[in-house]
Design a protein around this motif. Structure first.
Motif, short mmCIF file in Angstrom:
data_model
loop_
_atom_site.label_atom_id
_atom_site.label_comp_id
_atom_site.label_asym_id
_atom_site.label_seq_id
_atom_site.Cartn_x
_atom_site.Cartn_y
_atom_site.Cartn_z
N MET A 165 -8.41 9.78 6.77
CA MET A 165 -9.06 11.09 6.67
C MET A 165 -9.57 11.54 8.03
SD MET A 165 -9.05 12.49 3.60
CE MET A 165 -10.42 13.65 3.63
N LYS A 166 -10.14 10.62 8.78
CA LYS A 166 -10.67 10.94 10.10
C LYS A 166 -9.55 11.32 11.07
CE LYS A 166 -13.52 8.92 13.78
NZ LYS A 166 -14.28 7.70 14.21
N LYS A 167 -8.41 10.65 10.96
CA LYS A 167 -7.30 10.91 11.88
C LYS A 167 -6.58 12.21 11.54
CE LYS A 167 -7.14 7.18 14.55
NZ LYS A 167 -7.23 7.26 16.03
N MET A 168 -6.40 12.50 10.24
CA MET A 168 -5.48 13.55 9.83
C MET A 168 -6.14 14.82 9.31
SD MET A 168 -2.62 11.19 7.93
CE MET A 168 -1.41 12.51 7.94
N SER A 215 -4.22 20.27 9.68
CA SER A 215 -4.11 18.81 9.67
C SER A 215 -3.37 18.29 10.89
CB SER A 215 -3.38 18.33 8.41
OG SER A 215 -4.09 18.65 7.25
N ASN A 216 -3.70 17.08 11.28
CA ASN A 216 -2.92 16.36 12.27
C ASN A 216 -1.88 15.51 11.54
OD1 ASN A 216 -4.52 17.28 14.43
ND2 ASN A 216 -6.02 15.68 14.02
N LEU A 217 -0.68 15.43 12.11
CA LEU A 217 0.38 14.59 11.56
C LEU A 217 0.57 13.38 12.47
CD1 LEU A 217 2.98 17.38 10.67
CD2 LEU A 217 1.15 16.43 9.23
N ILE A 218 0.88 12.24 11.89
CA ILE A 218 1.12 11.04 12.69
C ILE A 218 2.48 10.47 12.34
CG2 ILE A 218 -1.35 10.53 12.89
CD1 ILE A 218 -1.02 8.38 10.79
N GLY A 219 3.06 9.70 13.26
CA GLY A 219 4.37 9.10 13.04
C GLY A 219 4.35 8.10 11.90
N LEU A 220 5.50 7.91 11.27
CA LEU A 220 5.60 7.05 10.09
C LEU A 220 5.13 5.63 10.37
CD1 LEU A 220 6.53 7.04 7.14
CD2 LEU A 220 8.81 6.38 7.95
N SER A 221 5.54 5.07 11.53
CA SER A 221 5.17 3.69 11.84
C SER A 221 3.68 3.53 12.08
CB SER A 221 5.94 3.20 13.06
OG SER A 221 5.54 3.91 14.23
N LYS A 222 3.01 4.64 12.42
CA LYS A 222 1.58 4.56 12.74
C LYS A 222 0.74 4.30 11.51
CE LYS A 222 2.60 5.33 17.01
NZ LYS A 222 4.06 5.54 16.89
N TYR A 223 1.22 4.71 10.34
CA TYR A 223 0.50 4.36 9.11
C TYR A 223 0.42 2.84 8.98
CZ TYR A 223 1.01 9.20 7.52
OH TYR A 223 0.93 10.57 7.40
N ALA A 224 1.56 2.18 9.20
CA ALA A 224 1.60 0.71 9.09
C ALA A 224 0.69 0.06 10.12
CB ALA A 224 3.04 0.22 9.25
N ARG A 225 0.66 0.58 11.34
CA ARG A 225 -0.17 -0.01 12.40
C ARG A 225 -1.66 0.15 12.09
NH1 ARG A 225 2.86 -1.36 16.82
NH2 ARG A 225 4.91 -0.38 17.00
N LEU A 226 -2.05 1.33 11.65
CA LEU A 226 -3.46 1.57 11.35
C LEU A 226 -3.92 0.74 10.14
CD1 LEU A 226 -3.62 5.44 11.85
CD2 LEU A 226 -4.73 3.72 13.28
N ILE A 227 -3.06 0.67 9.12
CA ILE A 227 -3.41 -0.10 7.93
C ILE A 227 -3.49 -1.59 8.26
CG2 ILE A 227 -2.58 -0.80 5.65
CD1 ILE A 227 -1.57 2.12 5.33
N ALA A 228 -2.56 -2.09 9.08
CA ALA A 228 -2.59 -3.50 9.48
C ALA A 228 -3.88 -3.80 10.23
CB ALA A 228 -1.37 -3.84 10.34
N TRP A 229 -4.32 -2.88 11.08
CA TRP A 229 -5.55 -3.08 11.85
C TRP A 229 -6.76 -3.23 10.92
CZ3 TRP A 229 -9.63 0.65 13.08
CH2 TRP A 229 -10.51 0.21 14.09
N ILE A 230 -6.80 -2.45 9.87
CA ILE A 230 -7.87 -2.57 8.88
C ILE A 230 -7.75 -3.88 8.10
CG2 ILE A 230 -8.79 -1.63 6.71
CD1 ILE A 230 -9.67 0.03 9.03
N VAL A 234 0.84 -1.19 0.00
CA VAL A 234 0.00 0.00 0.00
C VAL A 234 0.88 1.24 0.00
CG1 VAL A 234 -1.59 1.39 1.40
CG2 VAL A 234 -2.00 -1.05 1.12
N TRP A 235 0.48 2.22 -0.79
CA TRP A 235 1.10 3.54 -0.77
C TRP A 235 0.05 4.56 -0.35
CZ3 TRP A 235 2.07 -0.16 -4.31
CH2 TRP A 235 3.41 -0.47 -4.60
N VAL A 236 0.47 5.53 0.44
CA VAL A 236 -0.43 6.59 0.90
C VAL A 236 0.16 7.94 0.54
CG1 VAL A 236 -1.55 7.66 2.89
CG2 VAL A 236 -1.22 5.17 2.84
N GLY A 237 -0.64 8.78 -0.09
CA GLY A 237 -0.24 10.15 -0.37
C GLY A 237 -1.07 11.11 0.47
N ILE A 238 -0.42 12.10 1.08
CA ILE A 238 -1.11 13.05 1.95
C ILE A 238 -0.77 14.47 1.50
CG2 ILE A 238 -1.49 13.83 4.33
CD1 ILE A 238 0.43 10.67 3.92
N MET A 239 -1.78 15.29 1.37
CA MET A 239 -1.60 16.72 1.14
C MET A 239 -2.14 17.44 2.36
SD MET A 239 -0.44 19.15 -0.66
CE MET A 239 -0.10 18.41 -2.25
N PRO A 240 -1.26 17.76 3.32
CA PRO A 240 -1.74 18.37 4.58
C PRO A 240 -2.07 19.85 4.41
CG PRO A 240 0.65 18.22 4.59
CD PRO A 240 0.19 17.58 3.29
#
Length: 243
Positions: free
Chosen positions: A186-189, A152-167, A142-148
Motif C-alpha cells: 500500500m505504501k509503495k503503490m 497509483s505507482n506501478l512496480i515490475g512483476l519480479s519486485k513483488y517477489a523481492r518485497l514479499i521475500a524481504w518481509i 502468496v497471491w496479491v490483487g491490486i486495483m490501481p
C-alpha cells in the motif's frame, strides 16, 4: 571470551567493542536509545553499521557452538557437526532471517500513464519463513490483487517477489506477515484497493506437537475497494482458486 574480542582491528569500518560485551548488545543499545522496537519480525537494518553484520554472524556462531555443546554433541570429533555452528550462523544472519538485517530492496516505481483501473493479480509467489514460536519453517504461496487508480505507482512483476521475500525472511507468525506485506505494498503503490492471500504449511505442526501433515493455514488481508466491494473481492478469490 566474546566474538567481538577475537582481534583488536577494525573490520569493514566497525571497531570491535571493548569489554562492554557482544556486538548484539551494542546494536540493542542503539535501538533502545532511539525508542524503537526489535521484535523478531522487525527490520533493524538502520541500526547496524558497516562491518557489524560480520561481527554479529561471528557472535551467533560462537553462541550456537555453545548450544551444540549443551546438547552433548561432540562437534570436535563428529565430522558431520564440526562446522554446523558456522553454517547455522550464516543461514540465520544472511539467509532465512536476512529481512531483519538488510534494507528493503530497491524498487523502481512507474507512474500509471495509461490510467489503468482494472483488477491485476500477481501470484502464486513462493514464500519461505520461520515461525517465531519454534523457529520451524513456514512454506507457502502468496497471491496479491491490486486495483490501481490514475495516481497509483506501478512496480515490475519480479519486485513483488523481492518485497514479499524481504518481509518473509524474518521469524514471525503468518497472521502478522500478511498484514506487513499489505502495509508495504500500500505504501509503495497507493492503489484504490489491495488484497493479499497466503496459503502455507507450518512445520511447527507437522514436525512436532500434533504432527498433523495435512494442516494448512490460509488467511487474507483486504484493503480499500477489496474490503468495500464484495463483487470485486469475489472475483479476486475465484480467480486465484482457479490457479
Amino acid at each position: 571470551m566474546s566474538t567481538e574480542k577475537n582481534n583488536g582491528n577494525t573490520q569493514g569500518g566497525a571497531t570491535h567493542p571493548d569489554d562492554a560485551g557482544y556486538i548484539s548488545q551494542r546494536i540493542r543499545n542503539r535501538i533502545s536509545q532511539a525508542g524503537a522496537r526489535f521484535y523478531a519480525n522487525d527490520n533493524i537494518a538502520r541500526f547496524i553499521e558497516p562491518g557489524e553484520l560480520d561481527l554479529l554472524q561471528q557472535e551467533v556462531q560462537e553462541k550456537m557452538q555453545a548450544v551444540l555443546a549443551s546438547l552433548v554433541i561432540d562437534t570436535d570429533s563428529d565430522h558431520n557437526t564440526n562446522e554446523t555452528a558456522k553454517r547455522v550462523a550464516k543461514m540465520y544472519v544472511r539467509e532465512v532471517f536476512a529481512g531483519r538485517y538488510t534494507e528493503a530492496p530497491q524498487v523502481t516505481e512507474f507512474p500509471n500513464i495509461e490510467k489503468l483501473n482494472e483488477l491485476m493479480i500477481v501470484g502464486p509467489i513462493q514464500v519461505r519463513s520461520a515461525c517465531s514460536h519454534h523457529l520451524c519453517p513456514i512454506m507457502g504461496k502468496v497471491w496479491v490483487g491490486i486495483m490501481p487508480n490514475e495516481h497509483s505507482n506501478l512496480i515490475g512483476l519480479s519486485k513483488y517477489a523481492r518485497l514479499i521475500a524481504w518481509i518473509m525472511q524474518r521469524p514471525q507468525i503468518q497472521e502478522e506477515a500478511v498484514k506487513h506485506i499489505a502495509d508495504l505494498l500500500m505504501k509503495k503503490m497507493h492503489p484504490d484497493g489491495l488484497a493479499v492471500v497466503m496459503d502455507a504449511d507450518h512445520f511447527c505442526m507437522q514436525w512436532r506437537g500434533v504432527k498433523d501433515l495435512d494442516s494448512r493455514m490460509i488467511n487474507s488481508v483486504m484493503r480499500g475497494s477489496f474490503l468495500k466491494d464484495s463483487d470485486l473481492r469475489r472475483e479476486f478469490l475465484s480467480l486465484i482458486r482457479a490457479r
